[in-house]
Structures are given as C-alpha cells and as structure tokens.
Design a protein around this motif. Structure first.
Motif, PDB file in Angstrom:
ATOM      1  N   HIS A 454       0.836  -1.210   0.000  1.00 43.20           N
ATOM      2  CA  HIS A 454       0.000   0.000   0.000  1.00 43.20           C
ATOM      3  C   HIS A 454       0.867   1.255   0.000  1.00 43.20           C
ATOM      4  O   HIS A 454       0.558   2.249  -0.669  1.00 43.20           O
ATOM      5  N   LEU A 455       1.941   1.240   0.749  1.00 50.88           N
ATOM      6  CA  LEU A 455       2.824   2.413   0.776  1.00 50.88           C
ATOM      7  C   LEU A 455       3.452   2.638  -0.594  1.00 50.88           C
ATOM      8  O   LEU A 455       3.548   3.782  -1.068  1.00 50.88           O
ATOM      9  N   TYR A 514       1.655   8.456   5.553  1.00 58.00           N
ATOM     10  CA  TYR A 514       0.932   7.488   4.747  1.00 58.00           C
ATOM     11  C   TYR A 514      -0.137   6.825   5.608  1.00 58.00           C
ATOM     12  O   TYR A 514       0.140   6.386   6.728  1.00 58.00           O
ATOM     13  N   ALA A 515      -1.364   6.770   5.093  1.00 57.50           N
ATOM     14  CA  ALA A 515      -2.439   6.063   5.787  1.00 57.50           C
ATOM     15  C   ALA A 515      -2.440   4.619   5.316  1.00 57.50           C
ATOM     16  O   ALA A 515      -2.736   4.326   4.156  1.00 57.50           O
ATOM     17  N   VAL A 520      -0.785   4.993  10.710  1.00 54.81           N
ATOM     18  CA  VAL A 520      -0.172   6.103   9.979  1.00 54.81           C
ATOM     19  C   VAL A 520       1.334   5.902  10.017  1.00 54.81           C
ATOM     20  O   VAL A 520       1.922   5.736  11.093  1.00 54.81           O
ATOM     21  N   HIS A 521       1.941   5.890   8.833  1.00 60.49           N
ATOM     22  CA  HIS A 521       3.376   5.611   8.741  1.00 60.49           C
ATOM     23  C   HIS A 521       4.087   6.807   8.119  1.00 60.49           C
ATOM     24  O   HIS A 521       3.563   7.451   7.205  1.00 60.49           O
ATOM     25  N   HIS A 522       5.259   7.099   8.625  1.00 58.36           N
ATOM     26  CA  HIS A 522       6.085   8.177   8.099  1.00 58.36           C
ATOM     27  C   HIS A 522       7.294   7.577   7.395  1.00 58.36           C
ATOM     28  O   HIS A 522       7.944   6.661   7.918  1.00 58.36           O
TER      29      HIS A 522
END
Length: 836
Positions: A454-455, A514-515, A520-522
């Motif tokens: 997804h990312l 990023y959702a 939530v990822h950075h």
C-alpha cells in the motif's frame, strides 16, 4: 369507567397480546377489540388506541373518530412530528413507544383511563355539547385552509354556480392589482373583466393578452374561458391564467407569475446561440440525427473527416461505414439506439479520400418530444487519431509494474535510451533521479508486506503528481523508483538547479504521512541525481551514477539528495543560497530599477525601459539574468514583479512634478506568470490609483510565450487595461511562437525587435531580411517598432534606412539610475514639449 370497549389498532400482534394481558389484570371490565387497521373495525367501541407502524411516515384520517371518541396515539420518537398533526384533528393524547416494545404499556393504560374519565365527565348533565367541539374543529380547518391559500405562490379565484367569486387569496389581489373591497362584494368574472378592461389592464386592442385569451376577454369574459392563456401586466410581468370548470358549474381560476420562466427560457435560447457559435470554433463537432439514424445537422470543425457535409447529411452512421466495425457491431449499436440509451466514445476508424487513416470518437444522448416520442439523438464527435497512434505505440513498447501501474525497468531503459539521443539532438540536458524509500524493510517486518505494498502504491501516485507528463516515473524494483526528467536547460548549472527543485518537491511529497489501514506511517526518501547532456553516455552508466549518488545521500543521513557530480552539488547549494538571499533581498529592499533610454534617430529621448537590478550586499550589483530565472522557478517573480510596477509608477509620479521630465514614459516587463494571475488587472489598476501615476505614460512589455495558451483571455485583459490608457509592446519579437493571426488580434502599440536579429547587422543577410520583414509587418499593422540591442553606428543606419524610427541599446546608453538618465540626455523640452 369500569366497562369499556377498547379498539386496539395495531399491526404488531405480540404488542396487542401484551396489552390484552395488562388490560385483563388491571381493568377486567374492559374489552379489547384488536384490528390491524382503523377501517377494518366495527363502530361499537368507546375509545381507540392507534399503534402506528414504525415505518409509517403519514397518519390515517383521524378526523371522524376523533370527533366522537377519545383517541390515543402510540408511536416511535422519530414519528413525534405526526402527533402534532394528529392534535389538529382532535387527538386526545399520545405516548412514545419504549425501546423494548412493552415497557410503555403501563403508562399507556393510565392515560387511556384518563381519556375515558374525561369522556364520561363530558357526557354528564350540563357538559358541553359535542357539536360545539365539531364547530370549533371546522373553524380550525377553515383557518388552516385560509392559511394555505395565503401561502401558495399562485393567485386563485373560485366562483360558485352563479358565476360570482366566492373564494380568493391575497396573491390574486397582488398579481392583478385589485382592492380587496372589490372581491368582498362577490363580483362575477364578467364584471371583473369589464373593470380590468376599463383600467387598461389588457392594453390597447388587448395587445397585452396572448392569442388564446384575446377573443374571450374582448367578449367581456362571458363565454367559456380557454383552459390556459398568457397575458402581460402593465408593469411588465407575464401571467399564466388557467381555468378549470367544475361539475356543479363553478370554476377555479389560477394566476401564476411566469416571468422568471420566460427569462430562463430566453437565457436558454441565448445559451444555445452561444453554443452554436462556440461549436463553430471548437475542434470537436456537434451532430444530430433523426429517429431513423439519418444525420440532420452538423456544426463545428468537420475537416478531420475528409468528406463534404453533403456526403454526411441524410445518411446513417452505418451507411457511411467504418473499417473497425462489423455488421454485428453495427447491429449492437442500432440496438442501443432502439433502446433509447445514451452511448459514449464510440470509436470509428475511417479512410479519408486521400488514403490516410483517421479515428473519431462519437458520444450521444437520446432526444424525445414533449410526449416522450423518440425524435432521434444528438451528441459530439472528435478526432482521436493522435491518441490512437499513441496507444498503439505504448502497446508495442510498454511493460508496466503490476503493483503500482508505473513503467517497469524495461520500459525505463527504453525511454532513457531515447532521452539520451533526444538531448543530443536538442542540445538540452536531462536528469535521472534514483529514489530509495528509507527504512522500508522495517515497515515490511513490522506491519507486513500488504502494508508495504500500500505504501508503494501511494508513493507511486505522489511521484507521478510531482512531475510533468513528459517525464517518466518508473519502479525499478523493491522500494526503488527512478524519475527521468527530460528537456532541462542547456546550461549545466541551470539544469542542475531544475533537477534539484524537482527532487526537493519529491522529498516533500514522499515525506508526508501514509495512511496504511488503521495505522499512519512516516517515510522519507534518499535521492541520487545524475545529469546527462549531449556528451555520449551509456544508459547503464547513467543508472550506476544515479545509484551511487543515492547511496551518498543515504550516507549523508538519509532524507536528502546528492548529485553524482560534486560540481553540480555545489551549483545546487549555490542556487539554494541565492534563493534565500533573494527572499531576504526583497524584504530588505535591495532591488533597484535602472532605466535604459529609447531614442529616435537624432538621439532624442522617446522613453525608457525599467530594468531591475539587485544590489547584493556581497556580490554587488547583479543584472536580472542572474536572478530572474530563479525567481520564475520559485514563485518569487510575483512579489518581485509587483515591486517593479510599484517602483515604476512612483518614478512616473516623481517625473511628473517637473516640466522637464513630465513627458517621460516608461516600459515595464511583466512575466507570463504574473500577467496570468487572476487579479493582475485589478492589482495593476490599484497600484496606478494608489501612486497617482498617469497610466498613459506606462507601457507593459509582454513576451510571445504568453500567447501559447488561452489567447482570448490575454486579449480581454489587455483590452481592459487599454481602456484605462495603458499601452502594450511585444518584447523580443521573432523569437517566440506567435502567429500572424494572433498578432493582428492583439491590442498592441509596438513590437520590439529582439537584439539577436540586430547583433550581426548589416553583415548578416539573413538577419537583415528578418528585420526588413518585421518592419514591413509592423507598418502594415500600424504598429510602432523599437529595435533593441543597437550598439554600432552601422546597425543604426541600416535600421533607419529600412524605416525603423525608435532604438534602444548601448549605442545610446546603458541602463542607468533615473537621475543619471535626466543628466545624460540633458533634459530640456523641444518646441513640441518633448524632452531631448
């Protein structure tokens, strides 16, 4: 009340059974009569409990039962508004149903008993007569009817069988401009018509009445009225008059103000006219065909079809034919038309008379008459030959990454090979950006590969949004992406700055959160940049260079960018520092305007061009070529351009205070980006008004690049400013892309011959021919000409010999401060009041 028959209206049998049990326990003398609906019960009951279906949105008619018996309403909270309506019909009480469906029954029995006691008391000797209640109810209903009549938007009359007006509303009085005292006397329609005719309501010879109503009104309104006719009031409104005869001989007449409808209808008619004029200018075309599929009308650019209009009108689409359509395809298309379904993007391949192939795409919607009868279809068509050719090429070349939809390594290598050839041919630069997502493995290890996928998909979309359509974004493998930038500036330093700017934009975009499902990822990127130009370089070597630069970025701490060439890195750092300095310089007012004179053949001053300089605290006085490209790229050109306009206007005001300089005029360059700002015209006019400068002394210089898009909007802005006295010049004429058709439409005052055509005069015969052509063109269009870059006597004489009358260049003076300009030309007025 010990004995009573209770009509229990309830579609829920379990709810009714629970009520029966409670009644048997608390009121053994009561008898419960269960019915699913009010109309299905007998009249032998003393009180009614109506348990409303939770899905119901309307009430049954309760006026009759409420008039003679106590009625209790049981309903959900969402239906409580219905209870308010029921009270107007005489409802006795209501109760909200409990969530469990039965907890409310005990309170319901108490309220029901209270209603029965009230009824018993009402029936005692001396109690009020129920007919009084009915009278009050009728009065309430009459008041409600009057309120309804007063609130409707139409005027209304109702006559009795005797022809006299018995019912009317205030809207009718307002629309017809009638006093209420007149209607209170119950006139007949004929009497009212005679009064209106005497007042002139219908105009001379009934000219304010439509054809359907003229005879009726001319005969005094005594004959049978037409069902509908239109008339115009004396104040210009249009009324639609409808008359409906009832069975007992009475009539209902309504009056509706349809002025807004007519206005909209006229607007639609104007809109259709505008559409037809626009379709004539569009590259698409508009078509209509009848119910049999025969074309009846076409408008727009039909040149791409390669056939005359006469060969299309009267024929069907399948009679004209298409190379890509079989008989089965046409049958399917005819089935769509027969079903009155819209169709979109029907693609047809045809051969023109000259043998060339072309593709068109047509879309259409059905057209029906007022009675619903199919009348045919209408729609649009367009030429898609270029698109189909591009699709064919892509299908032959492209392989795409299944996860992200981006070009994969094979397509990237192919495009990179083409790009290296293209930069050699165009003498430009390109750049390869190798992008690695920092700490991507940790994401896969902690959240799983699905989250990682997804990312990557989101990162791919962000990368595509950061570049132009001509650029390539590819997935190289894993968490690595490659961006191929083409068409950068020929100068290596400028190309590196452009690549660094794109890399900066990419880093900012990929650095956003990023959702990933519920998490939530950075993430951050490390970017390596390798430039390539006309010098031969292998594709694999370029990839290696960008890859090495990317690892240098990771070694520098990640979330950064590095150039493969250390000199380019230094250039990017220099540009970044220069951008910061320019921002500070704008705030610290380090910019100044110098003025280069424009003179006639005798050296007399005709005006000056304002040219910006930057008085840098370390680098000294910098010419615009060293910082305006940076301002364009970073958006600083907008505050910079506004400062130039404000300063130039202030200088015009300063010159206007002296008779020696009052006649001075100024030319100011305005960038494409600034001129296209939505509020540029208003901002410039506000600057002129605030400064007090004379707009007739200000000329705006534009470049031909402004004419690449939306020329009509540019012309509208220029004309708006010309109305206030401003002039316009086309700068660097001959170096851009303007056409003669565009040039003659522009509201210009002068054109300026670019210095590149003047530099080699009179020796270069080609430049000489170009200059002569420009001068002849300007003369035919009635435009003044200024030759830029005049540095020698020979250039001046050549230009004068061929009709040029205004000159600018070092031969007459370099750009200089305003006081130096006045001193340099020893400004005194000539006999005509002009400075010399």
């Amino acid at each position: 009340m010990k004995t009573a028959a209770i009509l229990w209206v309830d579609c829920d049998t379990q709810h009714a059974a629970a009520a029966q049990q409670l009644i048997s326990a608390q009121h053994p003398g009561w008898r419960l009569l269960h019915s699913p609906a009010p109309g299905q019960a007998s009249r032998a009951w003393d009180a009614m409990v109506l348990c409303l279906d939770p899905a119901a949105r309307e009430l049954p008619d309760l006026r009759e039962p409420c008039a003679t018996h106590p009625v209790l309403l049981c309903l959900d909270a969402a239906q409580e508004a219905l209870a308010a309506r029921a009270f107007r019909d005489g409802l006795g009480d209501y109760l909200l149903r409990a969530a469990d469906g039965q907890a409310h029954l005990a309170e319901l029995m108490q309220r029901l008993a209270a209603l029965l006691r009230q009824r018993l008391a009402a029936q005692a000797p001396g109690a009020p007569n129920p007919s009084a209640r009915m009278l009050a109810l009728l009065q309430e209903q009459r008041a409600a009817l009057q309120a309804t009549l007063a609130s409707i938007s139409q005027g209304i009359f109702k006559t009795g069988p005797d022809g006299r007006i018995s019912v009317y509303n205030q809207r009718a009085l307002d629309l017809l401009d009638l006093p209420e005292s007149l209607l209170a006397n119950r006139p007949t329609l004929a009497e009212l018509t005679r009064l209106q005719a005497e007042r002139g309501d219908f105009g001379p010879d009934y000219g304010l009445v439509g054809p359907l109503g003229q005879d009726y009104l001319a005969q005094g309104g005594r004959d049978s009225a037409p069902a509908i006719y239109w008339r115009t009031t004396r104040d210009g409104r249009t009324l639609e008059v409808r008359t409906n005869a009832l069975a007992d001989g009475s009539q209902v007449r309504t009056f509706a103000d349809v002025s807004d409808y007519l206005r909209v209808e006229n607007q639609l008619r104007d809109s259709e006219a505008r559409f037809r004029s626009l379709s004539d200018l569009s590259s698409d075309w508009y078509w209509e065909h009848d119910a049999q599929g025969r074309f009846t009308q076409l408008a727009g650019d039909l040149s791409v079809n390669g056939m005359p209009l006469s060969a299309v009108l009267g024929r069907t689409r399948w009679e004209i034919g298409a190379l890509n359509m079989t008989e089965a395809d046409w049958a399917a298309h005819r089935a769509v038309l027969a079903a009155q379904q819209p169709f979109r993007d029907l693609e047809l391949q045809r051969r023109r008379a000259d043998g060339s192939m072309h593709w068109i795409s047509v879309s259409g919607v059905p057209v029906q008459g007022a009675d619903g009868t199919p009348r045919g279809y209408r729609g649009v068509g367009r030429d898609i030959t270029g698109r189909k050719q591009a699709e064919g090429q892509i299908e032959r070349l492209a392989f795409y990454d299944a996860l992200t939809g981006l070009p994969n390594r094979r397509l990237l290598l192919d495009r990179l090979q083409h790009a290296t050839v293209a930069v050699t041919r165009s003498n430009t630069q390109g750049a390869l950006l190798f992008i690695d997502l920092d700490n991507f493995k940790s994401l896969n290890d902690t959240l799983g590969h699905d989250a990682g996928d997804h990312l990557l998909q989101q990162a791919a979309q962000r990368l595509k949004a950061c570049v132009r359509e001509v650029d390539t974004v590819a997935r190289f493998g894993g968490d690595e992406f490659v961006v191929l930038l083409a068409g950068l500036s020929a100068a290596a330093a400028q190309a590196s700055a452009e690549a660094a700017q794109v890399a900066k934009h990419i880093a900012a975009s990929l650095g956003q959160p990023y959702a990933l499902g519920g998490a939530v990822h950075h993430s951050t990127p490390s970017i390596g940049i390798a430039l390539f130009g006309p010098q031969a370089c292998r594709v694999d070597e370029l990839l290696k260079q960008a890859d090495l630069a990317m690892y240098q970025a990771k070694a520098a701490g990640r979330n950064t960018q590095r150039f493969f060439d250390p000199e380019m890195q230094a250039a990017a750092s220099h540009r970044s520092a220069l951008e910061a300095d320019l921002r500070r310089g704008l705030q610290q007012r380090e910019l100044v305007l110098h003025y280069q004179p424009m003179v006639d053949g005798q050296g007399r001053l005709q005006g000056a061009e304002a040219l910006v300089r930057w008085n840098h605290p370390q680098r000294g006085l910098m010419p615009p070529a060293e910082f305006t490209p940076l301002a364009e790229q970073t958006g600083l050109i907008l505050p910079l351009g506004q400062w130039v306009l404000e300063t130039a206007c202030a200088q015009l005001v300063a010159w206007s205070r002296s008779a020696l300089t009052r006649a001075f005029s100024l030319s100011v360059n305005v960038s494409v980006r600034q001129f296209r700002q939505a509020d540029f015209v208003q901002q410039l006019l506000a600057t002129l008004e605030a400064s007090g400068a004379n707009p007739e002394r200000l000329t705006i210089e534009l470049t031909e690049s402004l004419l690449l898009n939306d020329v009509q909007d540019i012309i509208a802005r220029m004309q708006q400013l010309r109305c206030h006295g401003l002039g316009f010049a086309l700068d660097d004429f001959g170096t851009g892309y303007s056409s003669l058709s565009q040039l003659k439409r522009l509201p210009l005052d002068q054109i300026k011959i670019d210095r590149s055509f003047v530099r080699d005069l009179p020796a270069d015969a080609g430049d000489g021919a170009i200059v002569r052509s420009i001068l002849a063109l300007a003369q035919s269009l009635g435009l003044a000409v200024v030759a830029e870059g005049v540095e020698t006597r020979a250039q001046l004489e050549f230009l004068q010999h061929h009709g040029c009358q205004t000159f600018q260049g070092y031969h007459f003076g370099r750009p200089m401060p305003p006081e130096a300009l006045a001193h340099r030309f020893q400004v005194v007025p000539d006999p005509l009041g002009r400075p010399v």
